[in-house]
Scaffold this motif. Structure first.
Motif, short mmCIF file in Angstrom:
data_model
loop_
_atom_site.label_atom_id
_atom_site.label_comp_id
_atom_site.label_asym_id
_atom_site.label_seq_id
_atom_site.Cartn_x
_atom_site.Cartn_y
_atom_site.Cartn_z
N LYS A 28 -3.46 -0.99 -7.31
CA LYS A 28 -4.38 -0.77 -6.20
C LYS A 28 -3.60 -0.39 -4.95
O LYS A 28 -2.42 -0.67 -4.83
CB LYS A 28 -5.21 -2.04 -5.95
N SER A 29 -4.31 0.23 -4.02
CA SER A 29 -3.67 0.61 -2.76
C SER A 29 -3.28 -0.63 -1.99
O SER A 29 -3.93 -1.67 -2.05
CB SER A 29 -4.63 1.47 -1.93
N SER A 49 -8.27 -2.83 -1.49
CA SER A 49 -9.47 -2.16 -2.01
C SER A 49 -9.81 -0.87 -1.29
O SER A 49 -10.89 -0.31 -1.51
CB SER A 49 -10.67 -3.12 -1.92
N THR A 51 -10.27 2.83 -0.70
CA THR A 51 -10.40 3.93 -1.66
C THR A 51 -10.99 5.18 -1.01
O THR A 51 -11.73 5.09 -0.03
CB THR A 51 -11.29 3.50 -2.85
N HIS A 52 -10.64 6.32 -1.55
CA HIS A 52 -11.15 7.61 -1.07
C HIS A 52 -12.61 7.78 -1.47
O HIS A 52 -12.98 7.55 -2.62
CB HIS A 52 -10.30 8.73 -1.70
#
Length: 205
Positions: A28-29, A49, A51-52
């Motif tokens: 995960k980022s 968490s 996200t694009h």
């Protein structure tokens, strides 16, 4: 290969289950969200968490756990309407992870770690100094996810700051060259190496 069905998962020891399910979705980022309160108190907290959501407009989202307990980051975002997203890099992972500790609103994580706040001209919120990718974000909306009692916060990129040497000619940001890390589960941090890039794929003739 070990198999866990839904009954197995529900009967697992709580800590084992949390670690297992937080790890199984993949890397995960690893980001630090910087905020500031209406009273001027800074806050920085680790999130895995982000996200694009879309490129036009440039939109990102992240998940907030239930707000049944104080969430300083969430309160500051709603009050101020802006926040920063900063990529975590290898040299700061210990301090970045410590930002997950629950400090009172009046205590800034910048003051209890070696993380350094950076303010940029025209931006109200703190950024994390030396982060290779930094974003000023504007709150857009939130979506309540009833099934898991969480909130997805949706925000638009207002300003994007990137170390210039990481940007390829086609706009690709090479995060591995910036020593950006990923999160494995809840508390594992992994160094990344770019192996290959592939062009846009079309069906084989």
């Amino acid at each position: 290969m070990k198999c866990f069905d839904s009954n197995d998962i529900n009967s697992l020891d709580k800590i084992f289950r949390i670690n297992l399910i937080n790890s199984c979705s993949g890397f995960k980022s690893a980001n630090l969200l910087g905020t500031i309160s209406t009273e001027g108190n800074t806050n920085v907290a680790v999130f895995s968490s982000v996200t694009h959501l879309g490129s036009n407009p440039p939109t990102l989202g992240f998940i907030l756990r239930p707000t049944t307990v104080p969430r300083n980051t969430y309160k500051n975002i709603r009050d101020m309407g802006v926040f920063s997203i900063n990529h975590i890099f290898e040299e700061i992972i210990e301090d970045a992870h410590h930002s997950s500790a629950k400090y009172p609103e009046e205590i800034s994580e910048f003051n209890v770690t070696d993380l350094e706040a950076e303010f940029k001209e025209g931006c109200k919120v703190p950024f994390v100094k030396n982060s290779p990718v930094q974003m000023e974000m504007k709150y857009v909306e939130q979506v309540y996810i009833k099934s898991n009692d969480v909130i997805m916060v949706v925000a638009q990129i207002e300003k994007l700051f990137v170390n210039e040497h990481l940007i390829h000619e086609d706009g690709f940001i090479d995060l591995s060259s910036g020593n950006v890390v990923a999160i494995n589960g809840l508390d594992g941090y992994a160094a990344l190496t770019l192996k290959e890039r592939f062009g846009y794929q079309r069906p084989k003739k």
